[in-house]
Design an enzyme around this catalytic site. Sequence first.
Site, short mmCIF file in Angstrom:
data_model
loop_
_atom_site.label_atom_id
_atom_site.label_comp_id
_atom_site.label_asym_id
_atom_site.label_seq_id
_atom_site.Cartn_x
_atom_site.Cartn_y
_atom_site.Cartn_z
N GLY A 1 0.64 -1.00 -0.02
CA GLY A 1 -0.15 -0.09 -0.25
C GLY A 1 0.65 0.97 -0.40
O GLY A 1 2.18 1.36 0.73
N ARG B 1 0.95 -4.90 -5.08
CA ARG B 1 0.94 -6.59 -4.04
C ARG B 1 1.37 -7.04 -4.85
O ARG B 1 0.24 -7.67 -5.99
CB ARG B 1 -0.10 -6.94 -3.67
CG ARG B 1 0.05 -5.47 -2.25
CD ARG B 1 -1.26 -5.55 -0.90
NE ARG B 1 -0.96 -4.82 -0.08
CZ ARG B 1 -2.35 -3.68 0.37
NH1 ARG B 1 -3.05 -3.57 -0.80
NH2 ARG B 1 -2.10 -2.77 0.67
N ASP C 1 5.97 -5.04 6.06
CA ASP C 1 6.13 -6.34 6.10
C ASP C 1 6.49 -7.36 4.78
O ASP C 1 7.20 -8.59 5.17
CB ASP C 1 6.06 -6.41 8.02
CG ASP C 1 4.42 -6.79 7.66
OD1 ASP C 1 3.92 -6.91 6.38
OD2 ASP C 1 4.39 -8.40 7.95
N THR D 1 4.97 3.09 4.86
CA THR D 1 3.16 2.14 5.93
C THR D 1 2.45 3.36 6.07
O THR D 1 3.02 4.33 7.83
CB THR D 1 3.06 0.84 5.33
OG1 THR D 1 2.09 0.49 6.89
CG2 THR D 1 4.04 0.76 7.37
N ASP E 1 -0.09 2.37 8.69
CA ASP E 1 -0.51 1.44 9.72
C ASP E 1 0.44 1.26 10.67
O ASP E 1 -0.06 1.51 12.30
CB ASP E 1 -0.80 0.15 9.45
CG ASP E 1 -1.86 0.08 8.41
OD1 ASP E 1 -2.71 1.09 8.34
OD2 ASP E 1 -2.07 -0.56 7.33
N ASP F 1 3.09 -0.38 11.64
CA ASP F 1 3.01 -1.78 12.31
C ASP F 1 3.95 -2.85 11.96
O ASP F 1 3.95 -3.92 11.99
CB ASP F 1 1.11 -2.71 11.32
CG ASP F 1 1.98 -2.28 9.84
OD1 ASP F 1 2.70 -1.90 9.71
OD2 ASP F 1 1.16 -4.01 9.23
N ARG G 1 -5.54 -2.84 8.84
CA ARG G 1 -5.95 -4.10 8.89
C ARG G 1 -5.86 -5.04 10.36
O ARG G 1 -7.30 -5.48 10.30
CB ARG G 1 -5.88 -4.37 7.73
CG ARG G 1 -6.68 -6.22 7.15
CD ARG G 1 -6.22 -6.13 5.99
NE ARG G 1 -5.07 -5.71 5.51
CZ ARG G 1 -4.46 -4.97 3.97
NH1 ARG G 1 -5.20 -5.71 2.90
NH2 ARG G 1 -3.13 -4.94 3.38
N ARG H 1 -24.35 7.41 14.26
CA ARG H 1 -24.59 7.99 12.43
C ARG H 1 -22.56 6.86 12.60
O ARG H 1 -21.93 6.98 13.43
CB ARG H 1 -24.63 9.20 12.15
CG ARG H 1 -25.42 10.05 12.10
CD ARG H 1 -26.34 9.01 11.33
NE ARG H 1 -27.40 9.76 10.96
CZ ARG H 1 -28.68 9.96 11.52
NH1 ARG H 1 -28.84 8.88 12.73
NH2 ARG H 1 -30.08 11.14 11.56
O1 F6P Z 1 -1.43 0.22 3.71
C1 F6P Z 1 -2.20 -0.54 5.08
C2 F6P Z 1 -3.27 -0.33 4.45
O2 F6P Z 1 -4.08 1.18 4.19
C3 F6P Z 1 -4.16 -1.11 5.62
O3 F6P Z 1 -4.53 0.28 6.49
C4 F6P Z 1 -6.39 -0.84 4.97
O4 F6P Z 1 -6.01 -2.12 5.64
C5 F6P Z 1 -5.82 -2.05 3.07
O5 F6P Z 1 -3.60 -0.45 3.01
C6 F6P Z 1 -6.04 -1.85 2.39
O6 F6P Z 1 -5.23 -2.23 1.30
P1 F6P Z 1 -6.14 -1.55 -0.48
O7 F6P Z 1 -5.96 -0.49 -0.88
O8 F6P Z 1 -5.00 -2.83 -0.92
O9 F6P Z 1 -7.76 -2.24 -0.15
#
Ligand code: F6P
Length: 327
Positions: A15, A76, A107, A130, A132, A134, A176, A251
């Site tokens: 991503g 990816r 990772d 990233t 995230d 993570d 995620r 909401r």
């Molecule tokens: O790169 C991390 C992330 O943004 C996550 O937080 C998210 O779940 C995922 O990528 C979404 O990926 P895609 O853009 O392939 O739907």
Amino acid sequence: MGKKVSKIGVLTSGGDSPGMNAAIRAVVRTGLYYGLEMYGIMRGYQGMIEDDICKMESRSVANIIQRGGTILKTARCKEFFEYEGRKKAYDNLILRGIDGLVIIGGDGSFRGAVKFSEEFDIPCIGLAGTIDKDISGTDFTIGFDTAVNTAVEAIDKVRDTMDAHDRIFIIEVMGRDAGYIALHSGIATGAENILIPERKTNMDDVIASLLEKERRKKLVNLIVVAEGDDFGGANKVQSVLKEKLPNAEIRVCILGHIQRGGAPSSLDRLTASRMGYHAIECLLQGRYNVFVGIMNNKMHYMPLGDAVKNKGKISDEWLRIVKILAS
Ligand code: F6P
């Protein structure tokens, strides 16, 4: 000390994240400064397999430090999980004489790089790109700060309308497998509840806290949910809350990919520039197959294979802060 490198490929993988361009710029310009030949590999490992590679000069990375996304594009790549894919990629690098790689990604991308460097004699350096955050071994990842700021700006706006209507809002942010964006943006916007993948969500506790607030006539409540929370995301939370709090107006707002775009913050540009510069320094010093992070504001290196998901590392203190400040 390994063999000397002279031609370096740089790629972005997984991503995208704001600041990847700043990292590419730093890698390319530092490499050129030291007299290396620099190559951009398009669409991550896919471009390596398809030989979609271009020579990069200083001008190739002009005027990109402030841009989101990645000029090298990203993907990816499933083929790279297979030996045949990696072999094709290796053959292409050899034909061009590329003898070192800088991989900017998450990772999953590093796992591919570790395999590749074990099978073929091409040193790899990993930089954490990233949103995230993570990945262990670094206090910052390229893009995290921008994503949090984007989420905060959006949540502040939602708060205005939430407050005007005395509503409960459930805001879903990205993550995620990791709750860092939820935790940071939630604390920064005064969220009453923050639900993250690293902790089992106890909906009874959430309901009890909302009922208690309802009794005190505190009708405005903000719940920030990471998309990977075990309860199943914002829509699922809403359907349960609607049942248990029939008088409340509830909401949902899902922020989605806006968190991945936009101009990188100054912190992300700085992080990317420092990491990019040190990636080349590592290659020149024969420090191969390492992950370049920043810890306690100092560069921090560790074997690329150790830069795995940082799941479950969130400190209880952060959640305690959420609870105490949300009264
Ligand atoms: O790169 C991390 C992330 O943004 C996550 O937080 C998210 O779940 C995922 O990528 C979404 O990926 P895609 O853009 O392939 O739907």
